[in-house]
Design an enzyme around this catalytic site. Structure first.
Site, PDB file in Angstrom:
ATOM      1  N   GLU A 105      -9.300   3.461   2.525  1.00 40.66           N
ATOM      2  CA  GLU A 105      -9.495   3.517   0.407  1.00 40.66           C
ATOM      3  C   GLU A 105      -7.712   2.466   0.384  1.00 40.66           C
ATOM      4  OE1 GLU A 105      -5.792   5.061   2.807  1.00 40.66           O
ATOM      5  OE2 GLU A 105      -7.286   5.778   3.145  1.00 40.66           O
TER       6      GLU A 105
ATOM      7  N   ASP B 127     -12.075   6.658   3.673  1.00 41.67           N
ATOM      8  CA  ASP B 127     -10.485   6.733   4.441  1.00 41.67           C
ATOM      9  C   ASP B 127     -10.681   5.506   4.331  1.00 41.67           C
ATOM     10  OD1 ASP B 127      -8.450   7.618   5.814  1.00 41.67           O
ATOM     11  OD2 ASP B 127      -9.612   7.676   7.498  1.00 41.67           O
TER      12      ASP B 127
ATOM     13  N   ASP C 204      -2.464  10.706   3.121  1.00 44.61           N
ATOM     14  CA  ASP C 204      -4.377  10.301   3.116  1.00 44.61           C
ATOM     15  C   ASP C 204      -4.929  11.441   4.346  1.00 44.61           C
ATOM     16  OD1 ASP C 204      -5.867   8.930   3.323  1.00 44.61           O
ATOM     17  OD2 ASP C 204      -5.829   7.026   4.988  1.00 44.61           O
TER      18      ASP C 204
ATOM     19  N   LYS D 120       0.934  -1.390  -0.156  1.00 46.32           N
ATOM     20  CA  LYS D 120      -0.075  -0.087  -0.055  1.00 46.32           C
ATOM     21  C   LYS D 120       0.461   0.969   0.117  1.00 46.32           C
ATOM     22  CE  LYS D 120      -3.187   2.506   3.010  1.00 46.32           C
ATOM     23  NZ  LYS D 120      -3.764   2.473   4.132  1.00 46.32           N
TER      24      LYS D 120
ATOM     25  N   ARG E 270      -7.244  -0.156   0.636  1.00 44.39           N
ATOM     26  CA  ARG E 270      -8.066  -2.206   0.862  1.00 44.39           C
ATOM     27  C   ARG E 270      -7.971  -1.463  -1.076  1.00 44.39           C
ATOM     28  NH1 ARG E 270     -12.145  -1.853   5.140  1.00 44.39           N
ATOM     29  NH2 ARG E 270     -10.161  -0.830   5.973  1.00 44.39           N
TER      30      ARG E 270
ATOM     31  N   LYS F  61     -10.226  12.982   7.875  1.00 39.12           N
ATOM     32  CA  LYS F  61     -10.265  12.327   8.763  1.00 39.12           C
ATOM     33  C   LYS F  61     -10.179  13.818  10.145  1.00 39.12           C
ATOM     34  CE  LYS F  61      -6.385   9.345   7.226  1.00 39.12           C
ATOM     35  NZ  LYS F  61      -6.865   8.336   7.966  1.00 39.12           N
TER      36      LYS F  61
ATOM     37  N   ASP G  86       2.004   6.383   5.341  1.00 38.40           N
ATOM     38  CA  ASP G  86       0.441   5.915   4.805  1.00 38.40           C
ATOM     39  C   ASP G  86       1.530   4.723   3.536  1.00 38.40           C
ATOM     40  OD1 ASP G  86      -2.034   4.363   5.417  1.00 38.40           O
ATOM     41  OD2 ASP G  86      -3.255   5.470   4.353  1.00 38.40           O
TER      42      ASP G  86
END
Length: 513
Positions: A359, A357, A280, A275, A361, A287, A298
């Protein structure tokens, strides 16, 4: 990077700024560890008593400096705690050696050379001390005006912020093949863990998906790797709806990078998927305040995968290792994916995005499908995927899920072996129903409780039929916000790199769980 040498010198004769010795907690007080005999002799056999007077206990993480006694070439002795002393006849645990060496290296920042007189009875112990020292010596100074890159206000640079320049492993066997190989591997491994750390620590304004891909291309050229970069046009043509959906709110478009080490004698292939959300914000599902400041981290999964592939190439491992870096920036804007939107993934499945959020996956799903097309022997994805995993396991353990119990157990065993803390997690099938969507094949969210497990079940949907797969959720240990400890620095840690490299080594040896 900090230099590493193997030396036959004793702690008494080593010429260095400091000599490092180990001490442990014994039943009756401080115990001096093997390797420190010459130093203890210089103190008249009373080194333990002197250290106890100074408050030392031998506990893990302790570092006690004292002036050297007559007869020692080094002016300073640094005693580091190894924790509980082993039973008589037993060796010190390698992870205890690794952490002690890391603590020592951090305590000696700014020094030119240190001699490490820790227990190195065999090549494995020497490797542990070498790894710990090199990892502990890490410092990210690229953005500091006094970091050695120049001067500020006409003053000389602050050398105290610089890492220990040279580590000498005393009492080692520099001509022994096993010791030489152990030291060489430690240097390569530490360099690649530190590569991952540098990437994680680099701010997002200097590391967007395009810049990350460029780093992969540069490393591929340097180390003879094969690399392919799919830009936004290629992603659109290929139907990578997950990557495009996450990245469409940003001015920095997404990338999918394939970077591969191939060996002419390899009979097995390991695919690693990372990933790589270079920043993010949460997207439209923004967030809350206080959760954005460290979101440059991230992309830690992609950094770990990238570093592991390079390490496999540098070590010449007889296995094919392919890394897939799913790179995107998750930002809110007028073009961003909205909650309720439906994305068509690379696999052809449709996903209703209930939370932008969640995201990671989505980008991993596209990369997992693409990696599966090459029919590898196994796939391992690595991601800072869920806060739920941090709630479950804390900040030092990563979770392991898999579609094969034996493979999950093997990765857990490997992680423990190399000193990375992990825990096997279940994949309860009843949680899958929570991701049912009234408008799409599935949703990117399920039940709130067990959120880390639901994320693993989502990813499983995109793994090719019959392919052994594991998912490492490194959300806890990937970025350390507290004070440094052992060989773990503040900031990016390079979590999972050592586990992935050992997995590649085992795969090369035909020992894939």
């Amino acid at each position: 990077m900090t230099a590493l040498t193997l030396s036959t010198s004793s702690a008494a004769t080593a010429r260095a700024d400091a000599v490092v010795v180990g001490v442990a907690k014994g039943a009756k007080g401080v115990v001096v560890a093997p390797g420190a005999e010459a130093v203890d002799k210089a103190f008249g056999g009373k080194l333990a008593a002197v250290l106890e007077t100074l408050g030392a206990t031998g506990a893990e993480g302790e570092a006690t400096k004292l002036p050297a006694a007559d007869g020692l070439k080094a002016p300073v002795v640094l005693a580091v705690g190894l924790g509980d002393a082993p039973a008589k006849g037993d060796a010190y645990d390698n992870e205890a050696l690794r952490r002690a060496a890391g603590s020592a290296a951090r305590a000696l920042a700014g020094s030119k050379k240190a001699g490490f007189a820790l227990p190195v009875e065999d090549a494995e112990a020497a490797a542990a001390v070498s790894e710990g020292a090199l990892l502990g010596a890490y410092a990210f100074t690229a953005y500091r005006s006094n970091s050695g890159q120049g001067t500020k206000g006409g003053k000389k640079n602050d050398t105290a912020s610089q890492p220990l320049a040279e580590v000498a492993i005393l009492g080692a066997k520099p001509r022994d093949k096993e010791f030489k190989a152990a030291a060489a591997r430690a240097q390569t491994l530490a360099a690649e863990v530190n590569r991952a750390r540098d990437l994680i620590n680099t701010p997002s304004n200097d590391l967007d998906p395009k810049a990350f891909a460029a780093q992969a291309q540069a490393a591929a050229k340097e180390f003879g790797l094969k690399v392919e970069v799919l830009d936004e046009k290629a992603l659109k043509k290929g139907g990578y709806g997950g990557l495009l959906g996450v990245g469409q709110g940003s001015d920095a478009p997404p990338r999918l990078v394939r970077i591969a080490h191939t060996h002419p004698k390899a009979s097995r292939t390991l695919a690693l998927v990372g990933k790589g959300i270079t920043y993010d914000s949460g997207g439209i599902s923004l967030k809350p305040a206080g959760h954005n400041e460290t979101m440059k981290c991230d992309m830690s999964g992609a950094a770990a995968v990238f570093a592991a592939v390079v390490a496999a190439a540098r070590l010449g491992l007889e296995v094919n290792v392919t890394g897939w870096l799913a790179l995107a920036e998750n930002m809110p804007s007028g073009t961003a994916t909205r909650p309720g939107d439906v994305l068509t993934m690379y696999s052809g499945k449709t996903v209703e995005v209930l939370n932008t959020d969640a995201e990671g996956r989505l980008v991993l799903a596209d990369a997992l499908t693409r990696a599966s097309e090459e029919s590898p022997d196994a796939i391992v994805d690595v991601a800072t995927l869920t806060g739920a995993m941090v709630l479950a396991l804390g900040h030092r353990h990563f979770g392991i899920m898999a579609n094969d119990d034996a493979f999950r157990a093997s990765i857990h065993e490997i992680a423990e072996e190399v000193g990375e803390q992990s825990w096997p997690m279940p994949m309860p099938t009843h949680l899958r129903k929570g991701m049912d969507s009234p408008v799409a094949d599935l949703a990117n969210m399920g039940e709130r409780m067990g959120g880390g497990l639901t994320a693993g079940l989502f990813l499983k949907e995109f793994v090719g039929e019959g392919i052994t797969w594991a998912h490492l959720d490194i959300a806890g240990p990937a970025f350390h916000e507290g004070s440094p400890w052992g060989y773990t620095p503040k900031g990016g840690t390079g979590s999972a790199v050592r586990t992935l490299v050992r997995l590649a080594e085992r795969t090369a040896a035909g020992d894939l769980g």
